[in-house]
Scaffold this active site. Structure first.
Site, PDB file in Angstrom:
ATOM      1  N   ASP A 146      -7.485  19.393 -15.078  1.00  0.00           N
ATOM      2  CA  ASP A 146      -7.585  18.079 -15.158  1.00  0.00           C
ATOM      3  C   ASP A 146      -7.735  17.710 -16.472  1.00  0.00           C
ATOM      4  O   ASP A 146      -8.034  18.585 -17.650  1.00  0.00           O
ATOM      5  CB  ASP A 146      -8.967  17.954 -14.661  1.00  0.00           C
ATOM      6  CG  ASP A 146      -9.155  16.211 -15.537  1.00  0.00           C
ATOM      7  OD1 ASP A 146      -8.610  15.195 -15.680  1.00  0.00           O
ATOM      8  OD2 ASP A 146     -10.590  15.635 -13.948  1.00  0.00           O
TER       9      ASP A 146
ATOM     10  N   TYR B 207     -16.610  17.816 -15.015  1.00  0.00           N
ATOM     11  CA  TYR B 207     -17.244  16.229 -15.254  1.00  0.00           C
ATOM     12  C   TYR B 207     -18.092  16.235 -14.335  1.00  0.00           C
ATOM     13  O   TYR B 207     -17.423  16.283 -12.932  1.00  0.00           O
ATOM     14  CB  TYR B 207     -15.617  15.167 -14.871  1.00  0.00           C
ATOM     15  CG  TYR B 207     -15.873  13.393 -14.578  1.00  0.00           C
ATOM     16  CD1 TYR B 207     -16.441  13.063 -14.853  1.00  0.00           C
ATOM     17  CD2 TYR B 207     -15.759  13.426 -13.671  1.00  0.00           C
ATOM     18  CE1 TYR B 207     -16.950  11.597 -15.424  1.00  0.00           C
ATOM     19  CE2 TYR B 207     -15.988  12.232 -13.492  1.00  0.00           C
ATOM     20  CZ  TYR B 207     -17.072  10.709 -13.864  1.00  0.00           C
ATOM     21  OH  TYR B 207     -17.240   9.876 -13.820  1.00  0.00           O
TER      22      TYR B 207
ATOM     23  N   LYS C  81      -8.177   6.564 -18.795  1.00  0.00           N
ATOM     24  CA  LYS C  81      -9.660   6.733 -20.508  1.00  0.00           C
ATOM     25  C   LYS C  81      -8.311   6.709 -21.181  1.00  0.00           C
ATOM     26  O   LYS C  81      -8.127   5.979 -21.698  1.00  0.00           O
ATOM     27  CB  LYS C  81      -9.848   9.063 -20.659  1.00  0.00           C
ATOM     28  CG  LYS C  81     -10.631   8.610 -18.764  1.00  0.00           C
ATOM     29  CD  LYS C  81     -12.452   7.951 -19.016  1.00  0.00           C
ATOM     30  CE  LYS C  81     -13.512   8.132 -18.141  1.00  0.00           C
ATOM     31  NZ  LYS C  81     -13.312   9.431 -17.579  1.00  0.00           N
TER      32      LYS C  81
ATOM     33  N   ARG D 163       1.093  -1.414   0.228  1.00  0.00           N
ATOM     34  CA  ARG D 163       0.046   0.134   0.063  1.00  0.00           C
ATOM     35  C   ARG D 163       0.797   1.257  -0.134  1.00  0.00           C
ATOM     36  O   ARG D 163       0.529   2.174  -0.319  1.00  0.00           O
ATOM     37  CB  ARG D 163      -0.318   0.134   1.513  1.00  0.00           C
ATOM     38  CG  ARG D 163      -2.273   1.503   1.404  1.00  0.00           C
ATOM     39  CD  ARG D 163      -3.104   1.160   2.357  1.00  0.00           C
ATOM     40  NE  ARG D 163      -2.715   0.690   3.308  1.00  0.00           N
ATOM     41  CZ  ARG D 163      -2.089   1.153   4.897  1.00  0.00           C
ATOM     42  NH1 ARG D 163      -2.007   1.975   4.516  1.00  0.00           N
ATOM     43  NH2 ARG D 163      -2.084   0.068   5.539  1.00  0.00           N
TER      44      ARG D 163
HETATM   45  C1  LIG Z   1     -13.711  10.116 -15.588  1.00  0.00           C
HETATM   46  C2  LIG Z   1     -13.325  11.111 -15.617  1.00  0.00           C
HETATM   47  C3  LIG Z   1     -13.086  11.252 -14.475  1.00  0.00           C
HETATM   48  C4  LIG Z   1     -13.068  10.134 -13.024  1.00  0.00           C
HETATM   49  O1  LIG Z   1     -12.567   9.229 -13.424  1.00  0.00           O
HETATM   50  P1  LIG Z   1     -12.893   7.756 -12.726  1.00  0.00           P
HETATM   51  O2  LIG Z   1     -10.983   6.602 -13.545  1.00  0.00           O
HETATM   52  O3  LIG Z   1     -13.805   7.467 -13.246  1.00  0.00           O
HETATM   53  O4  LIG Z   1     -13.148   8.042 -11.188  1.00  0.00           O
HETATM   54  C5  LIG Z   1     -11.998  12.144 -13.966  1.00  0.00           C
HETATM   55  N1  LIG Z   1     -12.652  13.309 -14.887  1.00  0.00           N
HETATM   56  C6  LIG Z   1     -12.456  13.369 -16.644  1.00  0.00           C
HETATM   57  C7  LIG Z   1     -12.330  14.516 -17.033  1.00  0.00           C
HETATM   58  C8  LIG Z   1     -13.174  12.416 -16.603  1.00  0.00           C
HETATM   59  O5  LIG Z   1     -13.445  12.341 -17.625  1.00  0.00           O
END
Ligand SMILES: *Cc1c(COP(=O)(O)O)cnc(C)c1O
Length: 377
Positions: free
Chosen positions: A176, A105, A201, A53
């Site tokens: 982000d 998001y 993603k 961890r």
């Molecule tokens: C999908 C997404 C998130 C969250 O990610 P998860 O892995 O689904 O928790 C955060 N920011 C953006 C821009 C996203 O597309």
């Protein structure tokens, strides 16, 4: 660790964070499933690890690679993009004033409005796409949080302009970078303090692993807090998830290049279609921040949103007529996905009810277009 400071991105994605295994000569990293690591007779750890961890070889390799791609000082990997965002929010003191971009998001927006608000943060929406609107509140802000391009309306935030405002006011800027990836845009170089990704993603890129990361411009006391949340709260990715993500990153440069080629062609065909009311894509000449996107990014990315003539019902009809393109949430994988956003956005969402978001995959554009054109009618 093999990272050369003069390497270009296409080389870094393949090599950063990886080493040839000294015991076996394995060129591809082994997966270390062990949760614990033995100490020597003098009680010192034999290697660099104590307990999985806290840190393990696969997570460390992934973190080094991601820090390198974003040109950051350090990175911390998490079990999801949301966990990465939450680690930053949990590192803030109660009473901290957080402004988030009005298009964001929905999961992170909901996280701020529920969990973070209960923990004492004051979170509210701000039109970060308009620097005058930011200037009007900057003296009250502690943190500004934005996405660019934004999810799902593909707005572009002027990170250089915003970071200058933040720096003067002592405000922490968090960007982000999920939609752009470090291949197309590097927010730390534009002045952001921290970068967040859903590695779920584009970085992992194949729709088969959930993960997130925070990358820091410098290893300051706030960064130490984020690492403390990672290690003590423990929303960490498994060694196999780290391995899969790092494996996916090896093809990031070629995948992103093809996503951009396909999305650019796709957006221009949608734009010319009579059943489409509007196309939201920073690569189109009529995007309101097209010049900014060109200056700040080396390509407009792979996500395209559209509004359909005929409103919400027409958008629902369109996605139901797709034959092979899945109607599914998420983005950034090799497969094209289409989603009528009203199905996942909360009731108070600012997103138009007729908006369909496409994650344009790396399939042949003629096949993608054939399915979409048929469904548009
Ligand atoms: C999908 C997404 C998130 C969250 O990610 P998860 O892995 O689904 O928790 C955060 N920011 C953006 C821009 C996203 O597309």
């Amino acid at each position: 660790m093999t990272t050369h400071s003069d390497w270009r991105d296409a080389t870094r994605v393949v090599h950063s964070g990886r080493t040839t295994d000294s015991q076996t000569g394995a060129v591809t990293p082994p997966i270390h499933l062990s949760t614990t690591f033995a100490r020597a007779d003098d009680a010192e750890p034999i290697g660099d690890y104590v307990y999985s961890r806290y840190q393990n070889p696969n997570r460390e390799a992934l973190e080094r690679c991601l820090a390198d791609l974003e040109r950051g000082a350090a990175a911390a990997a998490f079990a999801s993009g949301s966990a990465a965002a939450n680690a930053i929010l949990q590192s803030l003191e109660p009473g901290t004033v957080v402004y988030h971009a009005s298009d964001l998001y929905h999961g992170v927006r909901s996280l701020m409005q529920s969990v973070s608000t209960r923990a004492g943060l004051e979170c509210s929406a701000l039109d970060c796409f308009d620097l005058d609107a930011v200037t009007a509140v900057i003296d009250r802000a502690d943190v500004i949080w934005c996405e660019t391009p934004s999810n799902p309306q593909l707005g572009i935030v002027d990170v250089t302009g915003l970071s200058a405002l933040c720096r003067d006011a002592g405000v922490q800027l968090i960007v982000d970078n999920t939609f752009a990836t470090p291949i197309l845009q590097r927010p730390l170089a534009l002045g952001a303090d921290l970068v967040v990704h859903a590695t779920t993603k584009y970085l992992a890129g194949h729709g088969d692993v959930t993960g997130g990361v925070v990358v820091a411009r410098e290893e300051n006391p706030f960064w130490e807090r984020v690492v403390e949340v990672q290690r003590h709260a423990g929303a960490v990715p498994s060694p196999f998830d780290c391995w899969l993500t790092l494996r996916g990153i090896a093809t990031l440069a070629v995948r992103v290049a093809q996503h951009v080629v396909n999305a650019t062609e796709f957006a221009s065909r949608l734009h010319a279609h009579p059943a489409v009311e509007a196309v939201l894509y920073p690569g189109l000449p009529d995007h309101p921040q097209r010049d900014l996107a060109e200056a700040q990014m080396s390509g407009p990315g792979g996500v395209v949103s559209m509004r359909v003539v005929g409103g919400e019902d027409a958008a629902a009809g369109f996605v139901s007529r797709l034959r092979w393109i899945p109607r599914a949430t998420s983005l950034g994988g090799v497969h094209t996905l289409a989603e009528h956003r009203v199905l996942v956005e909360p009731d108070d969402s600012p997103v138009p009810r007729d908006l369909v978001r496409f994650s344009v995959g790396i399939e042949d554009i003629e096949d993608i277009w054939a399915d979409v054109a048929r469904a548009l009618g």
